[in-house]
Write a protein that holds these residues in place. Structure first.
Motif, mmCIF file in Angstrom:
data_model
loop_
_atom_site.group_PDB
_atom_site.id
_atom_site.type_symbol
_atom_site.label_atom_id
_atom_site.label_comp_id
_atom_site.label_asym_id
_atom_site.label_seq_id
_atom_site.Cartn_x
_atom_site.Cartn_y
_atom_site.Cartn_z
ATOM 1 N N ASP A 1 -25.488 11.797 -12.967
ATOM 2 C CA ASP A 1 -24.400 10.942 -12.705
ATOM 3 C C ASP A 1 -23.516 11.342 -11.559
ATOM 4 O O ASP A 1 -22.703 10.587 -11.121
ATOM 5 N N ALA A 2 -23.259 12.633 -11.566
ATOM 6 C CA ALA A 2 -22.372 13.417 -10.582
ATOM 7 C C ALA A 2 -22.697 13.177 -9.276
ATOM 8 O O ALA A 2 -21.850 13.366 -8.237
ATOM 9 N N VAL A 3 -24.164 12.912 -8.886
ATOM 10 C CA VAL A 3 -24.468 12.851 -7.645
ATOM 11 C C VAL A 3 -23.857 11.719 -6.821
ATOM 12 O O VAL A 3 -23.425 12.194 -5.383
ATOM 13 N N ASP A 4 -23.685 10.707 -7.312
ATOM 14 C CA ASP A 4 -23.186 9.662 -6.427
ATOM 15 C C ASP A 4 -21.583 9.727 -6.110
ATOM 16 O O ASP A 4 -21.175 9.438 -5.187
ATOM 17 N N THR A 5 -20.920 10.279 -7.263
ATOM 18 C CA THR A 5 -19.544 10.824 -7.113
ATOM 19 C C THR A 5 -19.360 11.980 -5.927
ATOM 20 O O THR A 5 -18.658 11.989 -5.287
ATOM 21 N N LEU A 6 -20.385 12.795 -5.968
ATOM 22 C CA LEU A 6 -19.999 14.026 -5.073
ATOM 23 C C LEU A 6 -20.403 13.293 -3.614
ATOM 24 O O LEU A 6 -19.896 13.935 -2.632
ATOM 25 N N ARG A 7 -21.334 12.696 -3.774
ATOM 26 C CA ARG A 7 -21.909 11.955 -2.263
ATOM 27 C C ARG A 7 -20.647 11.272 -1.623
ATOM 28 O O ARG A 7 -20.382 11.259 -0.478
ATOM 29 N N LEU B 1 -17.494 11.817 -2.327
ATOM 30 C CA LEU B 1 -16.348 12.673 -2.127
ATOM 31 C C LEU B 1 -16.722 13.423 -0.751
ATOM 32 O O LEU B 1 -15.789 13.412 0.134
ATOM 33 N N ARG B 2 -18.009 13.651 -0.745
ATOM 34 C CA ARG B 2 -18.406 14.318 0.823
ATOM 35 C C ARG B 2 -17.945 13.365 1.910
ATOM 36 O O ARG B 2 -17.814 13.759 2.738
ATOM 37 N N SER B 3 -18.342 12.027 1.822
ATOM 38 C CA SER B 3 -18.443 11.027 2.876
ATOM 39 C C SER B 3 -16.759 10.732 3.174
ATOM 40 O O SER B 3 -16.828 10.850 4.410
ATOM 41 N N LYS B 4 -16.073 11.021 2.091
ATOM 42 C CA LYS B 4 -14.574 10.865 2.439
ATOM 43 C C LYS B 4 -13.986 12.027 2.984
ATOM 44 O O LYS B 4 -13.285 11.829 4.167
#
Length: 426
Positions: free
Chosen positions: A338-344, A346-349
């Motif tokens: 579930d954290a993968v999309d959030t981390l992705r 965050l990294r993109s931003k």
């Protein structure tokens, strides 16, 4: 995404109900696609055996009722008739239930191994229909891994306890000497194969295997020293059969009362022992009304089976422990995903902010600005941009009394003082 396991099994419904909700192999592909569409499921797999019909689903909406209503509509049944004999498990309970099924802990025969193969077939069928994707795919693979662990680390499958074994055991109680008996087996699947092997070991006089396709019946017959015939030849073979055991996937009965009556006349009313393991039933229930026939269904084998499960109870407790750990481990993996999309995101931003500040710095260097000043401005600007939104959100949260975000921020950025490095006040 919520995980759901919904079903009806031998514990909640008699065979008369279970056969009404069973799926034939030919129905499954279309049924899977229809279930996805009508019950609004992201993913679904269907397990249909003589003892259970279960749907394993991944759903964005908690729609247990919608799934059961679809099951009823598909089979022409009313929801109110199915609801009392159905069960529903969500998320970790659904995961644990699937693992218990795979390990044979929820079977009529405790620890029976055939169910794992049936579950693998259900998964393969859903893959072909493209009704399972990443979430259920991971669950099935993890379940198979836990089932393998249970088989190798416990003695759950050591003793020969199965529906097939129980059927032959019951026959031995009725016929004191199987060496004088002839058996007619209808079907050529895994259960009938087990029955044939048990009969062969018990020394039965003759075995005839009847099947829809002669090739498969012949293959099994060659392995156990039997004779292979096609289904239309059953009436001719029936008169010589003392034992009839049937397990096919036919949606309609294969043996009717009339055919058995004619066979009994040819046998001069010598008794016949019949076991119908199939769901839906292969032998019309009315056959059991004939005075010279002893007809048993899969549910009637329960007493025979219960005598043999005691030796597996200790192993079952060990298996339950492995399953609990396996289910908890799967849920941890699921939560971490579930954290993968959030981390992705965050990294993109953060990458976007970095690129913006870097572009500004490069333009300043091209314009002849002092490199040291440019680097200082780059680092300061990047820090300010990265911290701006978290700072605003933390201030707003604190003003609203949501101080738990302060504690989470301290943990997330490792801002808590390290007690081991604090100066000793003495």
């Amino acid at each position: 995404m919520a995980l759901l396991a919904l079903g009806i099994n031998h514990k909640t419904a008699p065979v008369a109900v279970r056969e009404k909700v069973a799926f034939s192999p030919e129905q499954l592909q279309d049924a899977l696609l229809e279930a996805c569409h009508e019950a609004q499921l992201a993913e679904v797999a269907i397990l249909s055996t003589c003892n259970r019909t279960e749907l394993y689903c991944a759903s964005g909406v908690e729609g247990g009722r919608a799934v059961l209503e679809w099951l009823g509509r598909y089979h022409g049944l009313d929801y109110t008739d199915l609801e009392p004999c159905s069960y529903l498990h969500w998320d970790e309970d659904a995961v644990r239930h699937m693992m218990r099924v795979a390990c044979g802990l929820d079977s009529l025969v405790l620890g029976e191994p055939q169910i794992l193969g049936q579950l693998k077939t259900a998964f393969a069928t859903a893959q072909q229909a493209k009704s399972v994707h990443s979430e259920l795919g991971r669950l099935f693979q993890h379940t198979f891994s836990v089932a393998k662990q249970v088989r190798t680390q416990t003695s759950i499958g050591e003793n020969p306890v199965s529906v097939a074994y129980a059927a032959v055991s019951l026959a031995q109680h009725i016929f004191t000497d199987l060496g004088k008996s002839r058996a007619l087996l209808i079907g050529a699947g895994e259960t009938i194969e087990l029955v044939a092997r048990h009969l062969q070991q018990a020394g039965v006089r003759e075995i005839v295997v009847a099947n829809r396709t002669l090739e498969r019946a012949q293959k099994l017959s060659d392995e156990v020293g039997a004779r292979a015939i096609l289904l239309p030849e059953i009436p001719h073979a029936l008169a010589s059969a003392d034992i009839v055991i049937s397990s096919t996937a036919s949606p309609l009965p294969i043996l009717g009362k009339g055919a058995v009556e004619r066979a009994l006349k040819q046998r001069k009313h010598e008794p016949m022992f019949m076991v119908d393991i199939a769901v839906p039933r292969d032998i019309e229930p009315e056959v059991g009304e004939l005075s010279d026939v002893y007809l048993y269904t899969v549910d009637d084998l329960r007493e025979v089976i219960e005598e043999n499960v005691k030796s597996r109870e200790s192993a079952a407790r060990e298996a339950e422990s492995l399953i609990s750990h396996g289910a908890a481990d799967f849920m941890r993996q699921l939560r971490s995903l579930d954290a993968v999309d959030t981390l992705r995101s965050l990294r993109s931003k953060m990458e976007s902010l970095r690129q913006h500040e870097l572009s500004k710095a490069l333009r300043q260097l091209e314009n002849g600005r002092d490199p040291q000043q440019v680097m200082e401005q780059l680092s300061r600007g990047l820090t300010n941009k990265l911290l701006h939104m978290p700072t605003v959100q933390l201030k707003n949260a604190t003003a609203q009394g949501r101080t738990e975000l302060l504690e989470l921020t301290e943990e997330l950025f490792d801002l808590l003082p390290d007690s081991a490095t604090e100066k000793n006040p003495e």
